[in-house]
Write an enzyme that holds these catalytic residues in place. Sequence first.
Site: not given
Length: 466
Positions: A306, A304, A372
């Site tokens: 990030g 998870n 991203y």
Amino acid sequence: MTRVSSLLESLYTSPVGKFVAGKAGLSDPPLLRRGRRMPAGPVVLGELEGGGIAAEVLGLLNVPFEEALRDVPEARTLDDKGRERAPRYPVRPGALIVDATGVRTIDQLEGLRQLLRPVMRGLERSGRIIILATDASAVDGLEAKAVAQGIDGINRTVGKELRDGATTNLVFLLKDTPAEDLASTVWFLLHGRSAFVDGQTWRVGPSKDPHPSVDVPFTGRIVVVTGAARGIGAAIARIFARDGATVVAVDIPAAGESLAAVANEVGGSALQLDITSPDAGRRITEHIAQVHGKDARLWAIVHNAGITRDKLLANLDEKRWASVLDVNLRAEMTINEYLLNNDVPGSFGENGRIVGIASTSGVAGNRGQTNYAASKAGVMGLVWAMKEELAGRAITVNAVAPGFIETEMTGAIPFVQREIFRRTNSLSQGGKPDDVAETIAYLCGPCSGGVDGQVIRVCGQNLIGA
């Protein structure tokens, strides 16, 4: 949040603001049924020629069902102006399951129309449509393969036409998929756990490691969650703990206090770790062995953690570029490689689950997020490639792709921009961290071994890239 943004939000949420917004077509979004809640209304089943697996699945789940209505001429009624209307259910169904696994021809698509029309305005609030079909890879002939994709188009359009928080999703069955391996997916979709998964399509095949269904699926299983100190990561830790898991909560040392609070809340352990460290995988296994026992093995890891470093590409330097790719993609690959290739205490045993976090930005791109988007599209590519690499092992790899999720981070976005993000999906609202967490828990479930190499969007059918 700026003073102007705060003022706009105050005006918008005031009684006068709500009245004006309603007149402009911006009424309050529907309240979604969430959590472990089944539909209130009856489950109805529409079985098309060649089907049969849906009834078997519902039997395994002990879910009673009724026969669905069909929009055929003899079943229609007349309104007060003498116009024909589709047949109506005496009680609004909570869910319609369409078993289209036997559909192979263009003419047979008429059966979907017959079953779907009566519920388009007849489902209860936050109701469910679940379509089961056979994947194109498991059918022969050009028409059958084209028709399979046609069902996908039906599903996505229905999601955009449903009302009051109702959702639709399509599950393609791969060759030789038994009812037992489909059950966890149908269960997830019926429940409120799937509230923000809408208009999506994924595939289920024969399980790599069949498990019996259990009420507390993660009892005795260790789950690692990175980026667990807040937001979506903390929600993931809580959902897994609710379902019996022993959680190892991982985050950077700077988040140590919040991380410890989450770990204590869920009865797990905290590991302060920079996941970009070359030895991150080894440190995870050593922590598991030291804290949870030398014979402990990892069941699942949820990547998870990030970061974002948003800039238009014209202004994006190499440092911001590299930092996002290192945290969001390279670290996941490095940790997976260690956990999968080293038979040491704390690593994977004979089976397990890997889940990455992609994003709708990785699907469609997003202005100012080249780095991203690259990292999140990379997560998707990693999942597809790892499925093939792990074909001989009872370990599944999947990802979720969240859309706009209401977190502390998104709360800092200016109000008008935030409201646009909320409204640009079929459910006209942002999701909640629990929506992402529930989908991840489904993917990691022991009974979900037939779900492999899939990327499931948790975005309310975001209209961008849909």
